[in-house]
Design a protein around this motif. Sequence first.
Motif, PDB file in Angstrom:
ATOM      1  N   THR A 174      66.121  36.978  13.468  1.00 38.34           N
ATOM      2  CA  THR A 174      65.158  36.119  14.153  1.00 38.34           C
ATOM      3  C   THR A 174      65.429  36.016  15.646  1.00 38.34           C
ATOM      4  O   THR A 174      64.620  35.432  16.377  1.00 38.34           O
ATOM      5  N   GLN A 208      62.557  34.087  17.203  1.00 35.69           N
ATOM      6  CA  GLN A 208      61.532  33.725  16.223  1.00 35.69           C
ATOM      7  C   GLN A 208      61.820  32.332  15.687  1.00 35.69           C
ATOM      8  O   GLN A 208      62.926  32.045  15.225  1.00 35.69           O
ATOM      9  N   TRP A 209      60.811  31.450  15.741  1.00 33.56           N
ATOM     10  CA  TRP A 209      60.946  30.101  15.230  1.00 33.56           C
ATOM     11  C   TRP A 209      60.699  30.064  13.718  1.00 33.56           C
ATOM     12  O   TRP A 209      60.214  31.029  13.124  1.00 33.56           O
ATOM     13  N   ASP A 210      60.990  28.917  13.107  1.00 33.31           N
ATOM     14  CA  ASP A 210      60.818  28.770  11.661  1.00 33.31           C
ATOM     15  C   ASP A 210      59.355  28.856  11.244  1.00 33.31           C
ATOM     16  O   ASP A 210      59.059  29.164  10.082  1.00 33.31           O
ATOM     17  N   ASN A 211      58.421  28.576  12.168  1.00 38.76           N
ATOM     18  CA  ASN A 211      56.997  28.637  11.841  1.00 38.76           C
ATOM     19  C   ASN A 211      56.414  30.045  12.028  1.00 38.76           C
ATOM     20  O   ASN A 211      55.196  30.215  12.027  1.00 38.76           O
ATOM     21  N   ASN A 212      57.304  31.038  12.214  1.00 36.51           N
ATOM     22  CA  ASN A 212      56.917  32.460  12.288  1.00 36.51           C
ATOM     23  C   ASN A 212      56.231  32.849  13.597  1.00 36.51           C
ATOM     24  O   ASN A 212      55.624  33.923  13.671  1.00 36.51           O
ATOM     25  N   TRP A 213      56.319  32.023  14.619  1.00 41.48           N
ATOM     26  CA  TRP A 213      55.954  32.458  15.964  1.00 41.48           C
ATOM     27  C   TRP A 213      57.165  33.158  16.577  1.00 41.48           C
ATOM     28  O   TRP A 213      58.301  32.677  16.444  1.00 41.48           O
ATOM     29  N   ARG A 249      52.195  35.809  16.208  1.00 36.80           N
ATOM     30  CA  ARG A 249      52.222  34.979  15.004  1.00 36.80           C
ATOM     31  C   ARG A 249      52.339  35.901  13.804  1.00 36.80           C
ATOM     32  O   ARG A 249      51.503  36.777  13.598  1.00 36.80           O
ATOM     33  N   ASP A 251      53.272  36.415   9.419  1.00 37.59           N
ATOM     34  CA  ASP A 251      53.284  35.726   8.137  1.00 37.59           C
ATOM     35  C   ASP A 251      54.698  35.774   7.562  1.00 37.59           C
ATOM     36  O   ASP A 251      55.631  36.259   8.213  1.00 37.59           O
ATOM     37  N   ASP A 252      54.868  35.287   6.339  1.00 38.34           N
ATOM     38  CA  ASP A 252      56.204  35.224   5.750  1.00 38.34           C
ATOM     39  C   ASP A 252      56.792  36.600   5.467  1.00 38.34           C
ATOM     40  O   ASP A 252      58.001  36.717   5.228  1.00 38.34           O
TER      41      ASP A 252
END
Length: 285
Positions: A174, A208-213, A249, A251-252
Amino acid sequence: MGVLASLCFFGAAFAEDEGDDEEDTAAKPTLPNVYLDMRTIYSTLPAGTLSIGFSAPPLLSTLANLSSLRTATFPSSQSLSVDLPLTVDVNEWLSVYGGVSGVTSQAGADPWTNFTIYSFTMGFQADLYQQNGGMFPTITIQSNATRSTSTTPLATTAYNTILEANYALDADETRGLLAGAQYTRVLVDTPLARVSPDIMGYVGGYYQWDNNWIFTGRVGVQSFGGAQLLNLTPFPAFTQPILRLDLDRLDDDDNRLFGITAQIAWTPKPSYQLTLRTPLYAIKN
């Protein structure tokens, strides 16, 4: 490209055979990601200069319009182009793509031109080595060939190759560091014009943040050998800094859902480029 296509079919067949031999293993998707990686690009260019930056197509759209100029000097210009490469993510280490690009542009005091298809591109991106928690970085190569559809004397073929090292700083990859080099060669159909190679080196990093940005920054130096095009005043060579910032942005499963890129290339005056990436998925795993 034929070899890469063979790898696509081989990878799918291999996944199917592996599933037959290991019935207890959870089924994995055998179809690759298939999507139209649509990119909308707005570019500006100062008078009397050319710039390649991190992509060659905006330069090719500029060259396609130079033949119609009524002056011997190149005025400042701006363009709005759309790239439509159909992309296939064969597996985690190989992607192939091909598609067309269209543009509308405005130079000096002239009005905006009609939107036209000006080139088509074919290329691939592959991981030559993956870090996977080891001490050596992931090595990625991206290479493509772009051919203009123009019938003017300034019809061109461009070859662009990027070699990049990605050293992840954590197990989830990340955050990490980047270093790379790019080589671009533009060949003009007429012997009356010449575009020298463009070479670029850069370093950067990503988070990379936890919200996938995920945010990525690259800063480097671009060295362009200049150009002589028909009866126009020669475009001077330069060695100047370049900056590129990306916000994506995901996705998982690390598939890109949206992206925006801002680039500033000094030529030596600043040349600006803003890119929106809006991939349209036909198959997404």
